[in-house]
Write a protein that holds these residues in place. Structure first.
Motif, mmCIF file in Angstrom:
data_model
loop_
_atom_site.group_PDB
_atom_site.id
_atom_site.type_symbol
_atom_site.label_atom_id
_atom_site.label_comp_id
_atom_site.label_asym_id
_atom_site.label_seq_id
_atom_site.Cartn_x
_atom_site.Cartn_y
_atom_site.Cartn_z
ATOM 1 N N VAL A 15 -30.216 25.094 -88.938
ATOM 2 C CA VAL A 15 -30.002 26.121 -87.912
ATOM 3 C C VAL A 15 -29.869 25.462 -86.547
ATOM 4 N N GLU A 16 -29.425 26.241 -85.562
ATOM 5 C CA GLU A 16 -29.251 25.713 -84.196
ATOM 6 C C GLU A 16 -30.538 25.764 -83.393
ATOM 7 N N GLU A 17 -31.446 26.689 -83.728
ATOM 8 C CA GLU A 17 -32.722 26.761 -83.018
ATOM 9 C C GLU A 17 -33.781 27.405 -83.893
ATOM 10 N N ILE A 18 -35.023 27.100 -83.572
ATOM 11 C CA ILE A 18 -36.170 27.695 -84.253
ATOM 12 C C ILE A 18 -36.739 28.768 -83.334
ATOM 13 N N PRO A 19 -36.837 30.027 -83.771
ATOM 14 C CA PRO A 19 -37.382 31.073 -82.892
ATOM 15 C C PRO A 19 -38.856 30.833 -82.577
ATOM 16 N N LYS A 20 -39.204 30.929 -81.291
ATOM 17 C CA LYS A 20 -40.590 30.707 -80.857
ATOM 18 C C LYS A 20 -40.944 31.733 -79.805
ATOM 19 N N ASN A 21 -42.233 32.043 -79.704
ATOM 20 C CA ASN A 21 -42.661 32.907 -78.609
ATOM 21 C C ASN A 21 -42.884 32.059 -77.361
ATOM 22 N N PRO A 22 -43.142 32.667 -76.198
ATOM 23 C CA PRO A 22 -43.258 31.885 -74.963
ATOM 24 C C PRO A 22 -44.362 30.839 -74.953
ATOM 25 N N SER A 23 -45.361 30.991 -75.829
ATOM 26 C CA SER A 23 -46.424 29.989 -75.861
ATOM 27 C C SER A 23 -46.109 28.853 -76.823
ATOM 28 N N GLY A 24 -44.917 28.906 -77.464
ATOM 29 C CA GLY A 24 -44.494 27.798 -78.309
ATOM 30 C C GLY A 24 -44.785 27.957 -79.787
ATOM 31 N N LYS A 25 -45.381 29.101 -80.190
ATOM 32 C CA LYS A 25 -45.652 29.311 -81.603
ATOM 33 C C LYS A 25 -44.360 29.677 -82.333
ATOM 34 N N ILE A 26 -44.169 29.089 -83.501
ATOM 35 C CA ILE A 26 -42.999 29.411 -84.312
ATOM 36 C C ILE A 26 -43.120 30.856 -84.814
ATOM 37 N N LEU A 27 -42.065 31.626 -84.601
ATOM 38 C CA LEU A 27 -42.049 33.009 -85.081
ATOM 39 C C LEU A 27 -41.577 33.014 -86.535
ATOM 40 N N ARG A 28 -42.526 32.776 -87.421
ATOM 41 C CA ARG A 28 -42.151 32.658 -88.835
ATOM 42 C C ARG A 28 -41.652 33.979 -89.404
ATOM 43 N N ARG A 29 -42.078 35.087 -88.814
ATOM 44 C CA ARG A 29 -41.573 36.380 -89.306
ATOM 45 C C ARG A 29 -40.066 36.481 -89.085
ATOM 46 N N GLU A 30 -39.561 35.874 -87.983
ATOM 47 C CA GLU A 30 -38.119 35.885 -87.727
ATOM 48 C C GLU A 30 -37.398 35.004 -88.733
ATOM 49 N N LEU A 31 -37.998 33.864 -89.067
ATOM 50 C CA LEU A 31 -37.408 33.001 -90.082
ATOM 51 C C LEU A 31 -37.378 33.710 -91.440
ATOM 52 N N LYS A 32 -38.433 34.459 -91.741
ATOM 53 C CA LYS A 32 -38.477 35.178 -93.013
ATOM 54 C C LYS A 32 -37.417 36.273 -93.065
ATOM 55 N N LYS A 33 -37.212 36.945 -91.911
ATOM 56 C CA LYS A 33 -36.164 37.972 -91.862
ATOM 57 C C LYS A 33 -34.806 37.352 -92.161
ATOM 58 N N PHE A 34 -34.543 36.200 -91.536
ATOM 59 C CA PHE A 34 -33.276 35.495 -91.752
ATOM 60 C C PHE A 34 -33.138 35.103 -93.221
ATOM 61 N N LEU A 35 -34.246 34.633 -93.781
ATOM 62 C CA LEU A 35 -34.247 34.182 -95.166
ATOM 63 C C LEU A 35 -33.961 35.339 -96.115
ATOM 64 N N LEU A 36 -34.610 36.489 -95.873
ATOM 65 C CA LEU A 36 -34.393 37.656 -96.724
ATOM 66 C C LEU A 36 -32.952 38.146 -96.631
ATOM 67 N N THR A 37 -32.394 38.124 -95.411
ATOM 68 C CA THR A 37 -30.999 38.523 -95.222
ATOM 69 C C THR A 37 -30.067 37.609 -96.004
ATOM 70 N N LYS A 38 -30.385 36.316 -95.948
ATOM 71 C CA LYS A 38 -29.574 35.319 -96.653
ATOM 72 C C LYS A 38 -29.654 35.514 -98.170
ATOM 73 N N LEU A 39 -30.867 35.808 -98.655
ATOM 74 C CA LEU A 39 -31.049 36.011 -100.098
ATOM 75 C C LEU A 39 -30.323 37.270 -100.579
ATOM 76 N N LYS A 40 -30.400 38.347 -99.757
ATOM 77 C CA LYS A 40 -29.738 39.598 -100.132
ATOM 78 C C LYS A 40 -28.225 39.435 -100.182
ATOM 79 N N SER A 41 -27.700 38.604 -99.260
ATOM 80 C CA SER A 41 -26.250 38.407 -99.210
ATOM 81 C C SER A 41 -25.722 37.704 -100.456
ATOM 82 N N LYS A 42 -26.625 37.017 -101.165
ATOM 83 C CA LYS A 42 -26.215 36.299 -102.379
ATOM 84 C C LYS A 42 -26.244 37.197 -103.621
ATOM 85 N N LEU A 43 -26.934 38.349 -103.477
ATOM 86 C CA LEU A 43 -27.069 39.243 -104.640
ATOM 87 C C LEU A 43 -25.797 40.067 -104.870
#
Length: 544
Positions: free
Chosen positions: A516-544
């Motif tokens: 990917v081009e960037e990793i989503p993070k909140n202003p304090s620098g924590k990785i927003l893993r929920r955003e990564l999971k959303k992307f992942l689920l979208t990607k998985l659904k597109s393959k079905l």
């Protein structure tokens, strides 16, 4: 910082004393008055500066104007702004008036802002032009919002202009702060990070802030004595609407350090600011640490003035710590650990030589226990479990949700953190990951932060984030999102093999690697893993 272990509870040193008046506003007033005509704040982008006396004078003027406007003790005032001079003055004016300050994250969506406004119910809202439109639209129809107060020179939304309120002049020595009950009265409502759902409003009292500032003084005095150096200037790059940035920057102002602040992170300006302003101390987050460790731009600047770099908000790998130390010639990067519900800093690594990978031992007055997540038993050294913390720094509660706040406390007064970690035989803690973010693979618990700390060691990886991909048979498969170094083209198999060589079978990247081009993070620098999971689920659904 000495720690003591008894009955599988780790104790910090004796609690520090605080002023008997129990008013954080009074502490800030006294500190600013003591600072006098010394430079207190410098804007890195513009080079403009202000003195301690000028901040105090404006704060007294604004406090008086707010009280004339109708601000009373206990009224809530919200503040939505990037880092700027007015942010500090507005915060202090609310404190001086006995009000309750609620900072709003300027990156929040309209839904999140509306959610928080309905929780804290502010009477007035300070806003900067960049967030004014959002604030104005979200506050329409909310009967409790009486006025919006706008920073800057142009009325971009209907509002009272901040600069007009400053025209009320009061002699500093003639001003009297509104009296407060520091142990009970809420001074600020800080947003929880919101990384696992809608953010909550954490109520912190005057005593919470007084103790934290005294702890900060203790950390700095201890570190300066150890390393035989002096700290005179502090770089503030963490957003002040976040508890980490707000509490730290106010604390260093209270003890008369010069604060050089940045509105946003820009690589060249960040490095140039440290070099040109001879910054001695910086608080950073892991993405910034990775930048200092790996980015080629760092080599072009003189960062030798830095003698204190503290990192918090998320775990930092040993390898990145060592890489920064070697690259900029600093003894070691001090890690800290905290959460808004316990007024941020719970542990800081104050050891003379540093404990690589550790966030340190408990702060003064802290007790920390590690609980087995299966049976609730207190665990001995080097056994992983959930951290629970007892301290006078614990929050008063969640605004508007007493039940959720009470649910975090056990009968002994320990606060549940939701973080997984362990301590060693000397009472030093090591954070593994968030309990809710652990990946469950075939019954094994896999910590995303561990895999991220390994991936970032690969020379072709600039940033990364790891989450679990849903799998019918195994539960979840560890999956990596990777931002390659500029110009680099690592292959998926190369990175999968790289991790496989370093971990047990359950921790391998069986879900693969997504570039990917960037990793989503909140202003304090924590990785927003929920955003990564959303992307992942979208990607998985597109393959079905």
């Amino acid at each position: 910082m000495a720690a003591r272990i008894h009955n599988n509870i780790v104790y910090g040193p004796e609690e520090r004393g605080i002023p008997a008046h129990l008013s954080y506003g009074q502490l800030m007033y006294d500190g600013l008055k003591k600072g006098g005509d010394k430079v207190a704040q410098v804007c890195a982008e513009t080079g403009q500066s202000t003195t301690f006396r000028e901040i105090l004078q404006k704060s007294v003027n604004l406090a008086t104007a707010l009280q004339q406007l109708g601000l009373k003790k206990g009224d809530v005032v919200a503040l939505s702004s990037e880092n700027r001079f007015e942010f500090t003055v507005a915060s202090l004016a609310v404190m001086f008036s006995g009000g309750v300050l609620s900072t709003l994250n300027i990156t929040y969506s309209p839904g999140e802002i509306t959610h928080l406004l309905n929780i804290v119910k502010p009477k007035y809202i300070f806003t900067s032009p960049i967030s004014a439109q959002n604030v104005q639209e979200c506050s329409e129809g909310l009967s409790f919002v009486e006025k919006i107060i706008l920073f800057g020179d142009y009325e971009v939304v209907p509002a009272i202009m901040y600069n007009e309120l400053l025209k009320v002049h009061v002699e500093i020595d003639d001003f009297t702060l509104v009296d407060v009950n520091g142990a009970e009265d809420t001074m600020a409502i800080m947003c929880s990070s919101g990384t696992t759902g809608l953010p909550k409003g954490v109520e912190l009292t005057h005593v919470n802030f007084l103790l934290l500032t005294e702890h900060l003084r203790y950390y700095l005095e201890t570190s300066m004595a150890q390393r035989q150096h002096n700290i005179q200037s502090f770089l503030a790059i963490i957003p002040w609407f976040h508890a980490y940035g707000f509490i730290t920057s106010l604390g260093v102002l209270a003890i008369n350090l010069k604060v050089v602040f940045m509105v946003r992170f820009e690589p060249d300006l960040f490095l140039e600011t440290i070099q040109n302003h001879k910054v001695n101390m910086a608080t950073i987050v892991p993405p910034l640490a990775v930048f200092l460790a790996k980015h080629p731009l760092v080599e072009k600047y003189d960062l030798t003035s830095l003698n204190e770099v503290w990192c918090g908000a998320a775990p930092l790998s040993t390898e990145i710590q060592k890489a920064i130390s070697k690259r900029i010639g600093i003894g070691h990067v001090r890690q800290g650990y905290g959460l808004t519900e316990v007024t941020m800093a719970c542990c800081v690594d104050l050891s003379a030589a540093g404990q690589p990978g550790s966030c340190g031992a408990p702060a003064p007055g802290m007790q920390i226990k590690v609980i087995d997540i299966e049976n609730g038993q207190r665990l001995p050294a080097r056994r992983e479990g959930e951290l629970w913390i007892k301290s006078p720094l614990r929050m008063k509660g969640y605004r508007g949700d007493r039940a959720a706040g009470d649910a975090l406390f056990d009968p002994q007064g320990f606060v549940r953190t939701g973080d997984i970690g362990y301590y060693d035989e000397n009472g030093y803690f090591y954070i593994v990951d968030r309990l809710k973010e652990l990946i469950k693979y075939n019954g094994f618990q896999v910590a995303p932060a561990e895999l991220e700390s390994l991936l970032i060691q690969h020379p072709l990886v600039a940033e990364c984030g790891v989450v679990g991909a849903p799998h019918e048979a195994a539960g979840e498969l560890p999956t990596a999102f990777v931002v390659p170094q500029p110009g680099a083209t690592p292959s998926e198999q190369e990175l999968v093999d790289f991790i496989a060589e370093k971990v047990s079978p359950a921790k391998r990247l069986r879900g693969g690697v997504i570039f990917v081009e960037e990793i989503p993070k909140n202003p304090s620098g924590k990785i927003l893993r929920r955003e990564l999971k959303k992307f992942l689920l979208t990607k998985l659904k597109s393959k079905l």
